[in-house]
Design an enzyme around this catalytic site. Structure first.
Site, mmCIF file in Angstrom:
data_model
loop_
_atom_site.group_PDB
_atom_site.id
_atom_site.type_symbol
_atom_site.label_atom_id
_atom_site.label_comp_id
_atom_site.label_asym_id
_atom_site.label_seq_id
_atom_site.Cartn_x
_atom_site.Cartn_y
_atom_site.Cartn_z
ATOM 1 N N HIS A 93 -2.647 7.298 2.578
ATOM 2 C CA HIS A 93 -3.170 6.034 2.061
ATOM 3 C C HIS A 93 -4.478 5.742 2.795
ATOM 4 O O HIS A 93 -4.542 5.830 4.027
ATOM 5 C CB HIS A 93 -2.152 4.920 2.289
ATOM 6 C CG HIS A 93 -2.750 3.551 2.194
ATOM 7 N ND1 HIS A 93 -3.457 3.139 1.100
ATOM 8 C CD2 HIS A 93 -2.776 2.510 3.078
ATOM 9 C CE1 HIS A 93 -3.888 1.904 1.306
ATOM 10 N NE2 HIS A 93 -3.491 1.510 2.502
ATOM 11 N N CYS A 120 0.805 -1.228 0.000
ATOM 12 C CA CYS A 120 0.000 0.000 0.000
ATOM 13 C C CYS A 120 0.832 1.269 0.000
ATOM 14 O O CYS A 120 0.309 2.366 -0.133
ATOM 15 C CB CYS A 120 -0.973 -0.005 1.178
ATOM 16 S SG CYS A 120 -2.188 -1.331 1.030
ATOM 17 N N ASN A 176 -10.254 0.524 0.799
ATOM 18 C CA ASN A 176 -8.793 0.551 0.712
ATOM 19 C C ASN A 176 -8.402 -0.061 -0.634
ATOM 20 O O ASN A 176 -8.598 -1.253 -0.853
ATOM 21 C CB ASN A 176 -8.227 -0.266 1.882
ATOM 22 C CG ASN A 176 -6.715 -0.359 1.880
ATOM 23 O OD1 ASN A 176 -6.072 -0.122 0.859
ATOM 24 N ND2 ASN A 176 -6.147 -0.733 3.017
HETATM 25 O O1 UT7 Z 1 -3.616 -1.036 3.729
HETATM 26 C C1 UT7 Z 1 -2.584 -1.641 4.436
HETATM 27 C C2 UT7 Z 1 -2.700 -1.401 5.865
HETATM 28 N N1 UT7 Z 1 -3.914 -1.933 6.401
HETATM 29 C C3 UT7 Z 1 -4.475 -1.366 7.430
HETATM 30 O O2 UT7 Z 1 -3.990 -0.341 7.859
HETATM 31 C C4 UT7 Z 1 -5.654 -2.025 8.124
HETATM 32 C C5 UT7 Z 1 -5.430 -1.988 9.610
HETATM 33 N N2 UT7 Z 1 -6.423 -2.629 10.433
HETATM 34 C C6 UT7 Z 1 -7.726 -2.258 10.485
HETATM 35 O O3 UT7 Z 1 -8.179 -1.396 9.750
HETATM 36 C C7 UT7 Z 1 -8.580 -2.867 11.547
HETATM 37 O O4 UT7 Z 1 -7.774 -3.604 12.444
HETATM 38 C C8 UT7 Z 1 -9.706 -3.795 11.023
HETATM 39 C C9 UT7 Z 1 -10.745 -2.971 10.288
HETATM 40 C C10 UT7 Z 1 -9.100 -4.839 10.106
HETATM 41 C C11 UT7 Z 1 -10.388 -4.471 12.194
HETATM 42 O O5 UT7 Z 1 -10.894 -3.508 13.101
HETATM 43 P P1 UT7 Z 1 -10.590 -3.641 14.667
HETATM 44 O O6 UT7 Z 1 -11.298 -2.524 15.305
HETATM 45 O O7 UT7 Z 1 -9.085 -3.692 14.810
HETATM 46 O O8 UT7 Z 1 -11.283 -4.976 15.044
HETATM 47 P P2 UT7 Z 1 -10.626 -6.307 15.672
HETATM 48 O O9 UT7 Z 1 -9.797 -7.012 14.664
HETATM 49 O O10 UT7 Z 1 -10.011 -5.964 16.985
HETATM 50 O O11 UT7 Z 1 -11.917 -7.153 15.972
HETATM 51 C C12 UT7 Z 1 -12.872 -6.746 16.968
HETATM 52 C C13 UT7 Z 1 -13.994 -7.760 16.952
HETATM 53 C C14 UT7 Z 1 -13.526 -9.202 16.988
HETATM 54 O O12 UT7 Z 1 -14.440 -9.933 17.758
HETATM 55 P P3 UT7 Z 1 -14.133 -10.284 19.288
HETATM 56 O O13 UT7 Z 1 -12.849 -11.063 19.268
HETATM 57 O O14 UT7 Z 1 -13.986 -8.953 19.991
HETATM 58 O O15 UT7 Z 1 -15.332 -11.062 19.709
HETATM 59 C C15 UT7 Z 1 -13.599 -9.642 15.555
HETATM 60 O O16 UT7 Z 1 -13.804 -11.030 15.407
HETATM 61 O O17 UT7 Z 1 -14.739 -7.614 15.734
HETATM 62 C C16 UT7 Z 1 -14.810 -8.891 15.070
HETATM 63 N N3 UT7 Z 1 -14.802 -8.650 13.623
HETATM 64 C C17 UT7 Z 1 -15.920 -8.343 12.950
HETATM 65 N N4 UT7 Z 1 -17.198 -8.222 13.333
HETATM 66 C C18 UT7 Z 1 -18.109 -7.895 12.399
HETATM 67 C C19 UT7 Z 1 -13.752 -8.648 12.754
HETATM 68 N N5 UT7 Z 1 -14.174 -8.352 11.520
HETATM 69 C C20 UT7 Z 1 -15.510 -8.178 11.604
HETATM 70 C C21 UT7 Z 1 -16.506 -7.847 10.672
HETATM 71 N N6 UT7 Z 1 -17.781 -7.709 11.105
HETATM 72 N N7 UT7 Z 1 -16.233 -7.646 9.366
#
Ligand code: UT7
Length: 349
Positions: free
Chosen positions: A262, A120, A292
């Site tokens: 980005h 990215c 993204n």
């Molecule tokens: O482009 C290159 C660089 N990429 C990035 O910069 C992306 C960086 N990361 C992110 O944008 C975020 O980490 C995500 C959008 C991928 C995830 O958001 P988050 O706030 O970090 O969520 P998380 O991974 O901590 O997950 C929180 C909860 C989890 O459930 P539990 O363990 O708390 O029960 C996940 O299983 O949300 C759950 N979860 C979802 N729930 C509904 C993960 N994905 C989803 C989803 N819908 N799509």
């Protein structure tokens, strides 16, 4: 300017053409929620994304790159480029590079053509590469295209990643010019940290686990990202890179009219802006409608913001990217006067 700031090289790479292109098909959060265990509210509040564009089956990165490249060349007055760089994480195939075919399809057969891979961060690495070609006299006019079709590597059933990524392409034309003129792309900061290569990865398909290696698994053939850890690195690395670049140029945060990062995730972009003490309103984002788009995200954001006349000639811009590798990078430019360039109609949900 403080006396210890470095002068940018001459000739400089001066931006003189810009365009974005996304495939017509729009995928809304509700459409994803129909097949994945997710919902519109979760996606919007965690990422800022409402919809994204997705390529048709069989539509490759080069197809998107050609569309954006043709529009960008047109916006720069139609003169041919003598170098074509495609930056992408989703090349048409591992070999050969995607750029030569793109160049030929754009009528630029014979031009230097190669790919740059920095995930990215690819667009900022591509700008630095183009600036180097121009500074060394190797090229006078470079077409740089960031293009990605993440839909071809993200498992459609992987709810963590399928919600984030969209397909698209953005392109700029850079000509040889003076570092002091509007459009000159200057004061680069580029960096990497391979110790964290496992945070963003497609494990199979390269020499480590290629066609002749032991059998690969479904997971290894698809894009994998450790989102939470990546999130933390993205905020700290982007803020540090932005700051290092401003310091090199002797700019203060207040000198920045538009921060064009980005488009990883709206929360990340706002955290970086907060970290830099930059009002969030100065952060340019189109992640709500395109998601993204990897290497395409900065030029697509620039194209959308100029079409909406949010970015105007004379405005001072800070571009900052972060991606797999890990990689990061930033640069500065003052926005040039560009000829009116009609953008294609965008399908809206
Ligand atoms: O482009 C290159 C660089 N990429 C990035 O910069 C992306 C960086 N990361 C992110 O944008 C975020 O980490 C995500 C959008 C991928 C995830 O958001 P988050 O706030 O970090 O969520 P998380 O991974 O901590 O997950 C929180 C909860 C989890 O459930 P539990 O363990 O708390 O029960 C996940 O299983 O949300 C759950 N979860 C979802 N729930 C509904 C993960 N994905 C989803 C989803 N819908 N799509």
């Amino acid at each position: 300017m403080p006396s210890d700031t470095l002068s940018p090289p001459t000739p400089a790479a001066v931006l003189c053409g810009l365009a974005g292109w996304v495939p017509p098909r729009v995928v809304t959060n509700d459409e994803l929620a129909a097949r994945l265990d997710t919902d519109d509210t979760w996606i919007r509040t965690r990422t800022g994304i409402r919809s994204r564009h997705v390529a048709e089956p069989g539509q490759a990165t080069s197809d998107l790159a050609v569309e954006a490249g043709r529009l960008a060349l047109g916006s720069a007055g139609g003169e041919p480029a003598d170098a074509v760089i495609v930056t992408t994480t989703t090349p048409d195939r591992p070999c050969p590079a995607t750029a030569p075919a793109v160049a030929t399809r754009l009528g630029l057969s014979g031009a230097a053509a190669f790919d740059v891979g920095a995930v990215c961060t690819g667009f900022v690495y591509g700008l630095a590469t183009a600036a180097g070609l121009i500074a060394s006299g190797v090229a006078q006019r470079v077409l740089l295209i960031g293009a990605d079709t993440y839909s071809t590597i993200v498992d459609p059933l992987d709810r963590a990643n399928a919600i984030i990524f969209g397909d698209g392409a953005g392109a700029v034309v850079l000509r040889a010019g003076h570092p002091g003129e509007p459009g000159a792309v200057t004061y680069f900061d580029l960096g990497s940290d391979g110790a964290h290569e496992d945070l963003i990865m497609v494990a199979a398909g390269g020499s480590r686990r290629g066609a002749t290696a032991v059998e690969t698994t479904h997971a290894e053939r698809h894009f994998a990202m450790r989102g939470k850890e990546v999130y933390r690195h993205a905020v700290t690395r982007m803020a540090a890179s932005a700051r290092a670049t401003l310091d090199k140029a002797g700019w203060k945060t207040d000198d920045v009219d538009h921060f064009v990062p980005h488009q990883a995730n709206l929360r990340i972009l706002h955290s970086v802006a907060d970290d830099l003490d930059l009002p969030r309103e100065r952060c340019v984002s189109n992640v709500d409608t395109v998601g993204n788009t990897g290497a395409a995200s900065i030029p697509l954001a620039l194209a959308d913001a100029t079409t909406q006349q949010r970015i105007r000639a004379g405005d001072r811009l800070l571009l900052t990217a972060f991606g797999g590798g890990l990689t990061w990078g930033s640069c500065l430019l003052t926005w040039p006067e560009l000829a009116e360039h009609p953008q294609p109609e965008r399908t809206t949900p």
